[in-house]
Design a protein around this motif. Structure first.
Motif, PDB file in Angstrom:
ATOM      1  N   ARG A 343      16.861  -5.325  32.395  1.00  0.00           N
ATOM      2  CA  ARG A 343      16.387  -6.271  31.373  1.00  0.00           C
ATOM      3  C   ARG A 343      17.404  -6.386  30.229  1.00  0.00           C
ATOM      4  NH1 ARG A 343       9.860  -4.939  31.003  1.00  0.00           N
ATOM      5  NH2 ARG A 343       9.599  -4.438  33.225  1.00  0.00           N
ATOM      6  N   LYS A 345      19.333  -9.330  29.865  1.00  0.00           N
ATOM      7  CA  LYS A 345      19.566 -10.742  29.595  1.00  0.00           C
ATOM      8  C   LYS A 345      18.223 -11.455  29.478  1.00  0.00           C
ATOM      9  CE  LYS A 345      24.028 -11.227  31.975  1.00  0.00           C
ATOM     10  NZ  LYS A 345      24.772 -11.988  33.015  1.00  0.00           N
ATOM     11  N   THR A 346      18.251 -12.615  28.830  1.00  0.00           N
ATOM     12  CA  THR A 346      17.012 -13.393  28.699  1.00  0.00           C
ATOM     13  C   THR A 346      16.453 -13.758  30.066  1.00  0.00           C
ATOM     14  OG1 THR A 346      17.741 -14.318  26.580  1.00  0.00           O
ATOM     15  CG2 THR A 346      16.002 -15.493  27.751  1.00  0.00           C
ATOM     16  N   LYS A 349      14.688 -10.836  31.576  1.00  0.00           N
ATOM     17  CA  LYS A 349      13.450 -10.552  30.837  1.00  0.00           C
ATOM     18  C   LYS A 349      12.357 -11.547  31.221  1.00  0.00           C
ATOM     19  CE  LYS A 349      15.833  -8.395  26.926  1.00  0.00           C
ATOM     20  NZ  LYS A 349      16.266  -8.535  25.525  1.00  0.00           N
ATOM     21  N   LEU A 350      12.744 -12.789  31.471  1.00  0.00           N
ATOM     22  CA  LEU A 350      11.770 -13.783  31.932  1.00  0.00           C
ATOM     23  C   LEU A 350      11.238 -13.400  33.311  1.00  0.00           C
ATOM     24  CD1 LEU A 350      13.577 -17.064  30.795  1.00  0.00           C
ATOM     25  CD2 LEU A 350      11.445 -16.140  29.868  1.00  0.00           C
ATOM     26  N   TYR A 554       8.624 -13.833  24.927  1.00  0.00           N
ATOM     27  CA  TYR A 554       9.245 -14.816  25.825  1.00  0.00           C
ATOM     28  C   TYR A 554       8.234 -15.753  26.484  1.00  0.00           C
ATOM     29  CZ  TYR A 554      13.202 -11.682  25.252  1.00  0.00           C
ATOM     30  OH  TYR A 554      14.212 -10.923  24.717  1.00  0.00           O
ATOM     31  N   TYR A 558       9.038 -18.976  28.708  1.00  0.00           N
ATOM     32  CA  TYR A 558       8.594 -18.796  30.089  1.00  0.00           C
ATOM     33  C   TYR A 558       7.820 -20.011  30.587  1.00  0.00           C
ATOM     34  CZ  TYR A 558       6.039 -16.702  34.028  1.00  0.00           C
ATOM     35  OH  TYR A 558       5.499 -16.446  35.272  1.00  0.00           O
ATOM     36  N   TYR A 562      11.067 -21.658  32.175  1.00  0.00           N
ATOM     37  CA  TYR A 562      11.222 -20.859  33.383  1.00  0.00           C
ATOM     38  C   TYR A 562      10.284 -21.316  34.510  1.00  0.00           C
ATOM     39  CZ  TYR A 562      11.648 -16.771  36.393  1.00  0.00           C
ATOM     40  OH  TYR A 562      11.851 -15.941  37.471  1.00  0.00           O
TER      41      TYR A 562
END
Length: 597
Positions: A343, A345-346, A349-350, A554, A558, A562
């Motif tokens: 975890r 990077k963004t 983490k998403l 996030y 998300y 995402y």
């Protein structure tokens, strides 16, 4: 005593009967059914036991020590009880939802609140659709970098998506000119249907998730467990993975590393460790992950098989939490709790939020009815005898884990999920690697559905979640977006207008409601979904293991970015499967950057 010389339970001497009695009690305490108890006693002791004998033993024991001994409940009574609860609870839930919906609408239509929510909804939709458009454009370029070849024909998945968007736009223009009332009626129905679909899905998932119960006990000294580690070109991660297996606290284990024709230093690293540690290393020509797993299973000595991926780091006590489930002979497999271990990077983490919010909540709900639909490749435990019974892993799909799971369900066994059996995997850290991973997942999912079409009827939510809901949401988003940017409809005007009550007749009243209520309903749709998503995320993090609330930061990215990115990749991948595009195994780049939480 031979197998044919069976003795009736009532004819046993006192000491031998006491031994059989204790065995029956132990079996029932491990949740074995009456029939399982009878079969076990018959097989192990060559003694004939009837259901009445089992019931009498349990009844006598309960009178002496009325704890922990639970006589088998009547299935009919359970069904009746469930129906009564459903008839009482479901109407109450619907009434509460309707009441809350009215409150939300009253709040939304407040003159000071309405413009704020309207523009929030408007720009959120634009962001969502722009994400879809950018993803389609980007994907058409990066798709050429996949190992799977592009189909050389006039029909392509990208062109079909563009064609769908064009049809939506033309249809709305035609309806606007010739039948504007129908345009808003269709929009109204789409919004209501979407609310129902998402609402039922969320309520069902959370309700079943609340019913989830994991086993409280754990064991460090149970039966022999064979851990299979297939590896192909995994030199960057194989050392850490093997070391994590060696450090497992479970005692009776054998570690089998299967090198699937690696071209890098994977085999040498594994053999170097094997000189110092008690692990088996098998090398074979490249045949795919499924063949490497089968090779390891064939060489395994344990009845319990644990399969993991080469980039997975297991928690030290992970195996201890999986093994107690196999005391129940009806359970053939147990899925572990997979977490993103990189975890940093963004994007990763998403994905961590996705694993907690979508995958783990789904597995909790499926486990409550004993039908996990995918035992994940990074960590899953199986009975070796059942794997043999259903025909091992197969190479005719690109989702070998999903395919094996479906075959186990078809054979009539239960599959559970253990949230405390933690495995940390390396998630794709670039959009290209993410697209490659999901391309294989989603095409493999369709392949598995087509292969196991009969089993899908026993787990219909796989088809609903994987295909129906994704396509319906995609179409609804496009439909509403085109409606919003059309300057000739009142949908772009955010000024709230009260619903009028024409006195000319019921049809005119219905048209007025459709026409004037659609923008308000659209905002209601957005607000409700946002509220449900946030509440579900809070719940998912709360009931999971070793997750912190900071992951909620996030949730907006998300939902706006995402989810639309992933759904677009899903739809294009599914289209390529329907169009029979050639396919090869997509390999993501490894970094070895996995950390325990």
């Amino acid at each position: 005593m031979t197998a044919t010389e069976l003795i009736a339970f009532k004819n046993l001497d006192t000491d031998y009967k006491a031994r059989i009695t204790q065995e029956i009690i132990d079996l029932r305490n491990r949740n074995h059914s009456y029939n399982d108890c009878i079969d076990a006693i018959d097989k192990e002791f060559q003694v004939t036991v009837t259901r009445h004998d089992v019931y009498k033993v349990l009844q006598d024991k309960t009178e002496k020590t009325p704890i922990a001994i639970k006589p088998e409940k009547s299935k009919v009574k359970n069904v009746i009880k469930s129906l009564v609860i459903s008839f009482l609870v479901i109407p109450s839930i619907i009434q509460v939802m309707v009441f809350l919906g009215i409150l939300i609408i009253q709040f939304i239509i407040h003159p000071l609140i309405y413009p704020l929510f309207y523009w929030m909804t408007y720009f959120s939709t634009i962001i969502g659709v722009l994400t879809v458009i950018i993803t389609i454009s980007w994907y058409s370029k990066v798709r050429k970098k996949f190992s799977s070849p592009m189909k050389q024909s006039k029909i392509s998945a990208i062109r079909l998506i563009i064609l769908i968007v064009t049809i939506v736009g033309v249809s709305q223009l035609v309806l606007l000119v010739f039948h504007e009332e129908l345009l808003f009626q269709v929009s109204f129905v789409l919004l209501i249907s979407s609310l129902i679909f998402q609402g039922v899905r969320t309520i069902t998932s959370i309700s079943l998730s609340l019913a989830y119960r994991n086993k409280n006990e754990r064991t460090t000294d149970g039966p022999l467990v064979s851990i299979i580690l297939p590896a192909y070109n995994e030199a960057k991660v194989i050392k850490n993975t093997i070391n994590s297996l060696i450090q497992l606290s479970y005692r009776k284990k054998e570690i089998i590393v299967v090198n699937d024709g690696s071209k890098d230093n994977t085999l040498n690293i594994a053999r170097t460790i094997a000189k110092k540690q008690s692990i088996k290393v098998i090398s074979k020509t490249n045949g795919g992950k499924w063949s490497a797993l089968n090779k390891g299973i064939e060489k395994a000595n344990g009845e319990i098989i644990v399969c993991i991926d080469a980039d997975t780091i297991l928690e030290r006590n992970a195996i201890e939490h999986l093994i107690p489930y196999f005391d129940d002979k009806r359970i053939a497999a147990v899925a572990g709790n997979i977490k993103v271990g990189n975890r940093n990077k963004t994007l990763t983490k998403l994905q961590a939020l996705e694993y907690v919010l979508d995958l783990n909540i789904l597995r909790r709900s499926e486990s409550s009815i004993g039908k996990i639909t995918v035992v994940p490749g990074p960590l899953g435990a199986f009975r070796k005898s059942v794997i043999k019974q259903v025909g091992f892993y197969s190479g005719d799909t690109f989702a070998e884990d999903s395919d094996l799971t479906m075959k186990i369900i078809k054979a009539g066994y239960k599959i559970k999920y253990e949230k405390r059996a933690l495995g940390y995997t390396e998630a794709p850290s670039t959009l290209l690697d993410l697209a490659k991973q999901r391309y294989r997942w989603y095409r493999g999912q369709i392949q598995t559905m087509k292969k196991n079409i009969g089993t899908i009827f026993s787990v219909p939510w796989v088809f609903f979640n994987g295909i129906i809901l994704s396509w319906f949401t995609f179409f609804t988003l496009l439909w509403l977006f085109v409606l919003m940017i059309n300057p000739y409809t009142t949908f772009v005007i955010y000024t709230l207008q009260p619903i009028s009550m024409p006195s000319v007749g019921v049809p005119e009243l219905i048209n007025a409601i459709f026409f004037q209520a659609t923008p308000t309903l659209y905002i209601f749709w957005y607000v409700v979904f946002l509220f449900l998503d946030i509440c579900t995320a809070i719940y998912a993090i709360r009931v999971d293991v070793r997750e912190k609330p900071k992951l909620l930061i996030y949730i907006i990215i998300y939902k706006l970015f995402y989810v639309n990115l992933i759904d677009t990749i899903r739809i294009i991948s599914q289209l390529e499967e329907y169009l029979n595009y050639p396919m090869r195994w997509e390999i993501a780049q490894r970094s070895g950057n996995i950390k325990h939480r």
